[in-house]
Design a protein around this motif. Sequence first.
Motif, PDB file in Angstrom:
ATOM      1  N   LEU A   1      34.948  80.043  82.031  1.00 34.13           N
ATOM      2  CA  LEU A   1      35.243  79.631  83.013  1.00 34.13           C
ATOM      3  C   LEU A   1      36.678  80.860  82.354  1.00 34.13           C
ATOM      4  CD1 LEU A   1      36.161  75.992  80.582  1.00 34.13           C
ATOM      5  CD2 LEU A   1      35.855  76.997  82.967  1.00 34.13           C
ATOM      6  N   ARG A   2      36.907  81.689  81.304  1.00 35.98           N
ATOM      7  CA  ARG A   2      37.634  82.423  81.675  1.00 35.98           C
ATOM      8  C   ARG A   2      37.295  83.825  82.800  1.00 35.98           C
ATOM      9  NH1 ARG A   2      41.467  81.635  78.060  1.00 35.98           N
ATOM     10  NH2 ARG A   2      41.492  80.954  75.869  1.00 35.98           N
ATOM     11  N   LYS A   3      36.016  83.942  83.065  1.00 34.80           N
ATOM     12  CA  LYS A   3      35.552  84.741  83.704  1.00 34.80           C
ATOM     13  C   LYS A   3      35.176  84.413  84.819  1.00 34.80           C
ATOM     14  CE  LYS A   3      32.468  87.020  80.676  1.00 34.80           C
ATOM     15  NZ  LYS A   3      30.586  87.719  80.069  1.00 34.80           N
ATOM     16  N   HIS A   4      35.780  83.202  85.919  1.00 30.04           N
ATOM     17  CA  HIS A   4      35.350  82.809  86.580  1.00 30.04           C
ATOM     18  C   HIS A   4      37.676  82.425  87.090  1.00 30.04           C
ATOM     19  CE1 HIS A   4      31.863  81.708  86.140  1.00 30.04           C
ATOM     20  NE2 HIS A   4      31.481  81.246  87.604  1.00 30.04           N
ATOM     21  N   GLY A   5      38.063  83.186  86.324  1.00 30.76           N
ATOM     22  CA  GLY A   5      40.146  83.585  85.921  1.00 30.76           C
ATOM     23  C   GLY A   5      40.693  81.928  86.068  1.00 30.76           C
ATOM     24  N   LEU A   6      39.842  81.009  85.075  1.00 30.64           N
ATOM     25  CA  LEU A   6      40.306  79.795  84.549  1.00 30.64           C
ATOM     26  C   LEU A   6      40.818  79.785  83.257  1.00 30.64           C
ATOM     27  CD1 LEU A   6      37.405  77.266  86.332  1.00 30.64           C
ATOM     28  CD2 LEU A   6      40.153  77.825  87.341  1.00 30.64           C
ATOM     29  N   ASP A   7      41.867  79.647  82.727  1.00 33.20           N
ATOM     30  CA  ASP A   7      42.371  79.314  81.348  1.00 33.20           C
ATOM     31  C   ASP A   7      42.826  78.104  81.556  1.00 33.20           C
ATOM     32  OD1 ASP A   7      43.605  78.361  79.075  1.00 33.20           O
ATOM     33  OD2 ASP A   7      45.017  80.185  79.682  1.00 33.20           O
ATOM     34  N   PRO A   8      41.548  77.753  79.911  1.00 30.86           N
ATOM     35  CA  PRO A   8      40.845  76.193  79.714  1.00 30.86           C
ATOM     36  C   PRO A   8      42.169  75.859  79.132  1.00 30.86           C
ATOM     37  CG  PRO A   8      39.534  78.161  78.156  1.00 30.86           C
ATOM     38  CD  PRO A   8      40.370  78.555  79.232  1.00 30.86           C
TER      39      PRO A   8
END
Length: 288
Positions: A118-125
């Motif tokens: 998720l972080r690699k896709h720019g999303l903070d879980p």
Amino acid sequence: MHSIDLTYVGSGIHEELVAHVADQEGYFEDEGVHVALRDGAVWPTQRVRGGATIGLGRALLSRMTDGIQWTVLAANTHRPLFWFLGRSEIKSMDDLRGRRLAVHGARTAPGCFARIVLRKHGLDPDRDLQCVERIPGDYQMDLRRLRDGSIDAAYVGSTLSPEQIANEDGLSVLCWVGDHLHIPTVGIAVDPTRIPLHDPALQGLVRANKRALRTIAEQPQLAVGHIASFHNRLTLEEAQQHYERYIRPHFTTDGRVNLALAQQGVTEVANELGIPAGTVDQMYLPAL
């Protein structure tokens, strides 16, 4: 005949395929070892460490956080078999922003892997989407909740074939974790304080595991037949496609760990957990 318990800690071909081939093709018997395959998905780690385990991700996390000296003697793949599936209107990982995602807990191996991707896709879980935590399973309830709209996406494992499920249920395959994180996730590991590395049953188990890996690589039709027995909603053609996409190119033929990939993956896991990574050479041993 020697005997040993072998525990899988997540259902599906990711953990079960190699052991299943070794069992069904008689490789354990050829090694003179009785292997008791155990479902330890909900077992505490203390119980899992009483035998060998297939789940290298869980072993890694418990080594890093609890100090259990798990030692890996064979790695089946460095590509975790987990996928993000979304409802039909969700076409990309970026579309998960603000949505409800069914996912494993943050301190479990699959959940940690999910957060890294998720972080690699720019999303903070923790901020950019709503993570609905659930325990590992066969993910049928996730599919039900995707259909009724109570969740928008699900992080699923290898009890499903993602493309087939997506086609039948009108879902989107958003990404495969194995494309974004490379780390030994399944194979053979033991706690040497419980099972010595020279234990004859363990050595026979590792040899049978390596033989099954060679069979999967060298006898595609046999491997496809075993995959179809797990995914009995797949046609043989679909099982073949699953094998060619996720198994044949990415499962090892000799059980050896790529230490450079392992170090990179362990560092990513440590960063996600907020702990020192350390080096991997003491955890991952050359295959017997």
